[in-house]
Design a protein around this motif. Structure first.
Motif, mmCIF file in Angstrom:
data_model
loop_
_atom_site.group_PDB
_atom_site.id
_atom_site.type_symbol
_atom_site.label_atom_id
_atom_site.label_comp_id
_atom_site.label_asym_id
_atom_site.label_seq_id
_atom_site.Cartn_x
_atom_site.Cartn_y
_atom_site.Cartn_z
ATOM 1 N N PHE A 1 8.638 35.894 -0.720
ATOM 2 C CA PHE A 1 8.702 36.308 -2.120
ATOM 3 C C PHE A 1 10.066 36.931 -2.374
ATOM 4 O O PHE A 1 10.430 37.926 -1.756
ATOM 5 C CB PHE A 1 7.592 37.305 -2.465
ATOM 6 N N ILE A 2 10.843 36.325 -3.290
ATOM 7 C CA ILE A 2 12.200 36.822 -3.524
ATOM 8 C C ILE A 2 12.389 37.309 -4.954
ATOM 9 O O ILE A 2 13.499 37.625 -5.364
ATOM 10 C CB ILE A 2 13.273 35.753 -3.177
ATOM 11 N N GLY A 3 11.296 37.345 -5.728
ATOM 12 C CA GLY A 3 11.405 37.790 -7.120
ATOM 13 C C GLY A 3 11.264 39.296 -7.225
ATOM 14 O O GLY A 3 11.255 40.015 -6.230
ATOM 15 N N GLY A 9 23.628 35.619 0.486
ATOM 16 C CA GLY A 9 24.263 34.321 0.369
ATOM 17 C C GLY A 9 23.372 33.360 -0.393
ATOM 18 O O GLY A 9 22.184 33.225 -0.080
ATOM 19 N N MET A 10 23.952 32.729 -1.417
ATOM 20 C CA MET A 10 23.238 31.748 -2.233
ATOM 21 C C MET A 10 24.097 30.473 -2.280
ATOM 22 O O MET A 10 25.044 30.332 -1.506
ATOM 23 C CB MET A 10 22.978 32.316 -3.637
ATOM 24 N N SER A 11 23.740 29.547 -3.173
ATOM 25 C CA SER A 11 24.433 28.244 -3.168
ATOM 26 C C SER A 11 25.950 28.379 -3.265
ATOM 27 O O SER A 11 26.679 27.658 -2.596
ATOM 28 C CB SER A 11 23.931 27.378 -4.329
ATOM 29 N N HIS A 12 26.431 29.307 -4.092
ATOM 30 C CA HIS A 12 27.874 29.346 -4.362
ATOM 31 C C HIS A 12 28.652 30.251 -3.397
ATOM 32 O O HIS A 12 29.871 30.242 -3.431
ATOM 33 C CB HIS A 12 28.125 29.793 -5.809
ATOM 34 N N VAL A 48 20.233 32.861 4.520
ATOM 35 C CA VAL A 48 20.832 32.464 3.240
ATOM 36 C C VAL A 48 19.724 31.890 2.360
ATOM 37 O O VAL A 48 18.860 31.158 2.829
ATOM 38 C CB VAL A 48 22.000 31.462 3.415
ATOM 39 N N ARG A 49 19.755 32.278 1.087
ATOM 40 C CA ARG A 49 18.714 31.869 0.137
ATOM 41 C C ARG A 49 19.304 30.818 -0.801
ATOM 42 O O ARG A 49 20.069 31.147 -1.690
ATOM 43 C CB ARG A 49 18.234 33.090 -0.663
ATOM 44 N N ILE A 50 18.941 29.564 -0.575
ATOM 45 C CA ILE A 50 19.635 28.467 -1.261
ATOM 46 C C ILE A 50 18.689 27.686 -2.168
ATOM 47 O O ILE A 50 17.711 27.098 -1.695
ATOM 48 C CB ILE A 50 20.261 27.491 -0.230
ATOM 49 N N GLY A 51 19.008 27.683 -3.465
ATOM 50 C CA GLY A 51 18.210 26.935 -4.433
ATOM 51 C C GLY A 51 18.942 25.707 -4.922
ATOM 52 O O GLY A 51 18.687 24.574 -4.501
ATOM 53 N N THR A 52 19.884 25.934 -5.844
ATOM 54 C CA THR A 52 20.583 24.844 -6.529
ATOM 55 C C THR A 52 21.154 23.782 -5.589
ATOM 56 O O THR A 52 21.013 22.587 -5.866
ATOM 57 C CB THR A 52 21.727 25.443 -7.371
ATOM 58 N N ALA A 53 21.795 24.197 -4.522
ATOM 59 C CA ALA A 53 22.444 23.219 -3.632
ATOM 60 C C ALA A 53 21.426 22.325 -2.921
ATOM 61 O O ALA A 53 21.764 21.246 -2.459
ATOM 62 C CB ALA A 53 23.322 23.928 -2.601
ATOM 63 N N ALA A 59 20.115 21.622 -10.177
ATOM 64 C CA ALA A 59 20.139 22.690 -11.176
ATOM 65 C C ALA A 59 18.723 22.963 -11.690
ATOM 66 O O ALA A 59 17.891 22.069 -11.721
ATOM 67 C CB ALA A 59 21.053 22.313 -12.320
ATOM 68 N N ARG A 60 18.499 24.201 -12.092
ATOM 69 C CA ARG A 60 17.189 24.560 -12.658
ATOM 70 C C ARG A 60 17.259 24.512 -14.177
ATOM 71 O O ARG A 60 18.247 24.833 -14.760
ATOM 72 C CB ARG A 60 16.775 25.963 -12.211
ATOM 73 N N THR A 76 20.868 41.677 -0.734
ATOM 74 C CA THR A 76 21.614 41.958 -1.959
ATOM 75 C C THR A 76 21.839 40.685 -2.759
ATOM 76 O O THR A 76 21.746 39.575 -2.234
ATOM 77 C CB THR A 76 22.962 42.670 -1.671
ATOM 78 N N LEU A 77 22.075 40.885 -4.033
ATOM 79 C CA LEU A 77 22.181 39.782 -5.009
ATOM 80 C C LEU A 77 23.392 40.083 -5.881
ATOM 81 O O LEU A 77 23.254 40.570 -6.989
ATOM 82 C CB LEU A 77 20.882 39.819 -5.837
ATOM 83 N N PRO A 78 24.609 39.801 -5.382
ATOM 84 C CA PRO A 78 25.794 40.185 -6.151
ATOM 85 C C PRO A 78 25.995 39.300 -7.365
ATOM 86 O O PRO A 78 25.481 38.179 -7.419
ATOM 87 C CB PRO A 78 26.944 39.988 -5.157
ATOM 88 N N GLU A 98 10.109 31.882 -3.257
ATOM 89 C CA GLU A 98 9.602 31.757 -4.627
ATOM 90 C C GLU A 98 9.781 33.087 -5.361
ATOM 91 O O GLU A 98 9.631 34.158 -4.768
ATOM 92 C CB GLU A 98 8.108 31.379 -4.596
ATOM 93 N N ASN A 99 10.078 32.996 -6.667
ATOM 94 C CA ASN A 99 10.313 34.204 -7.465
ATOM 95 C C ASN A 99 9.131 34.599 -8.338
ATOM 96 O O ASN A 99 9.025 35.755 -8.733
ATOM 97 C CB ASN A 99 11.489 33.996 -8.419
ATOM 98 N N TYR A 100 8.307 33.629 -8.712
ATOM 99 C CA TYR A 100 7.260 33.906 -9.699
ATOM 100 C C TYR A 100 5.908 33.747 -9.032
ATOM 101 O O TYR A 100 5.571 32.676 -8.526
ATOM 102 C CB TYR A 100 7.405 32.966 -10.898
ATOM 103 N N SER A 153 12.709 27.488 -3.977
ATOM 104 C CA SER A 153 12.069 26.392 -4.715
ATOM 105 C C SER A 153 11.512 26.808 -6.075
ATOM 106 O O SER A 153 10.746 26.068 -6.685
ATOM 107 C CB SER A 153 10.968 25.783 -3.844
ATOM 108 N N LYS A 154 11.899 27.967 -6.550
ATOM 109 C CA LYS A 154 11.406 28.423 -7.868
ATOM 110 C C LYS A 154 11.688 27.395 -8.951
ATOM 111 O O LYS A 154 12.754 26.777 -8.941
ATOM 112 C CB LYS A 154 12.060 29.748 -8.250
ATOM 113 N N THR A 155 10.730 27.225 -9.833
ATOM 114 C CA THR A 155 10.737 26.277 -10.967
ATOM 115 C C THR A 155 10.664 24.801 -10.540
ATOM 116 O O THR A 155 10.562 23.925 -11.388
ATOM 117 C CB THR A 155 11.951 26.439 -11.933
#
Ligand SMILES: *Cc1c(COP(=O)(O)O)cnc(C)c1O
Length: 226
Positions: A78-80, A200-203, A216-221, A225-226, A162-164, A56-58, A35-37
């Motif tokens: 915390f994922i930042g 794993g993220m949105s894409h 899985v860490r899902i933001g955009t989906a 969009a941020r 990991t964050l490829p 959250e990242n920040y 849910s960042k931003t």
């Protein structure tokens, strides 16, 4: 206006389809809503749709949201990027930290974790792309770090993250996720008790689930969009 419920259904359908296709146990995969931003109202809509895990990242932004959303059944992750001057507040306010890339940060988090709380759940970030700019331990340095972090009393070492770099090709997406799983399996064989692959993220959530993701860490989906 975003209709969170619809987006959540769509993401859950994608997860469900991947679970069936790759023969995964559904109870082993958690959805972390990133849910960042996004404003507290977006988190509230997600909460009302049944979502409980938020990433959250920040730090400052996260603390403000926590104050506005004092639900005791929200689990904050915390994922930042962790910085030394932020460890105290992170240790006091979060249930999980994904992306630890320095042993000294884990040591500080352990010392600063309040006794009244259960140990802070941690995933070690691994850099599988070799990009110097990206955080994370080199694969060959991960075991030594994991062994040291596993001894810290205020920490529950849970696994790897990991964050490829974003890629489109499904088979290519699987490669770093497969390597992260194999690395965790080798640590498990070495006696470390780990149960989490944060990947794993949105894409690329399908590729991550194919390779054993448990979060899985899902933001955009979920939030747009941020
Ligand atoms: C922003 C972020 C995500 C979510 O990414 P989306 O592509 O929006 O799903 C996941 N993990 C980390 C570490 C992030 O910073």
């Amino acid at each position: 206006m975003i209709n969170f419920s619809e987006r959540l259904d769509r993401v859950n359908d994608r997860i469900q389809t991947a679970i069936e296709k790759f023969h995964r146990d559904p109870s082993q995969i958690k959805l972390l809503a990133v849910s960042k931003t996004k404003p507290p109202e977006a988190i509230l809509a997600a909460y009302e749709a049944g979502q409980r895990l938020f990433g959250e990242n920040y730090l400052q932004e996260a603390l403000e949201k926590m104050e506005k959303l004092p639900f005791t059944d929200i689990e904050w992750h915390f994922i930042g990027r962790v910085q030394s001057n932020k460890t105290k507040a992170i240790a006091e306010h979060f249930a999980w930290v994904h992306g630890i890339d320095k042993v000294k940060h884990a040591r500080r988090l352990s010392e600063q974790r309040p006794n009244s709380l259960s140990p802070l759940n941690i995933c070690i970030q691994v850099n599988l792309s070799g990009e110097e700019s990206k955080g994370g331990f080199k694969p060959e340095d991960t075991e030594a770090a994991a062994r040291e972090i596993a001894t810290l009393p205020g920490i529950a070492l849970r696994g790897l993250m990991t964050l490829p770099a974003p890629i489109d090709d499904f088979e290519e997406q699987r490669t770093p996720f497969r390597r992260l799983r194999e690395l965790m399996e080798s640590l498990q064989k070495g006696g470390l008790k780990l149960d989490t692959l944060s990947m794993g993220m949105s894409h690329d959530l399908e590729a991550a689930i194919a390779e054993g993701s448990t979060i899985v860490r899902i933001g955009t989906a979920l939030f747009g969009a941020r």
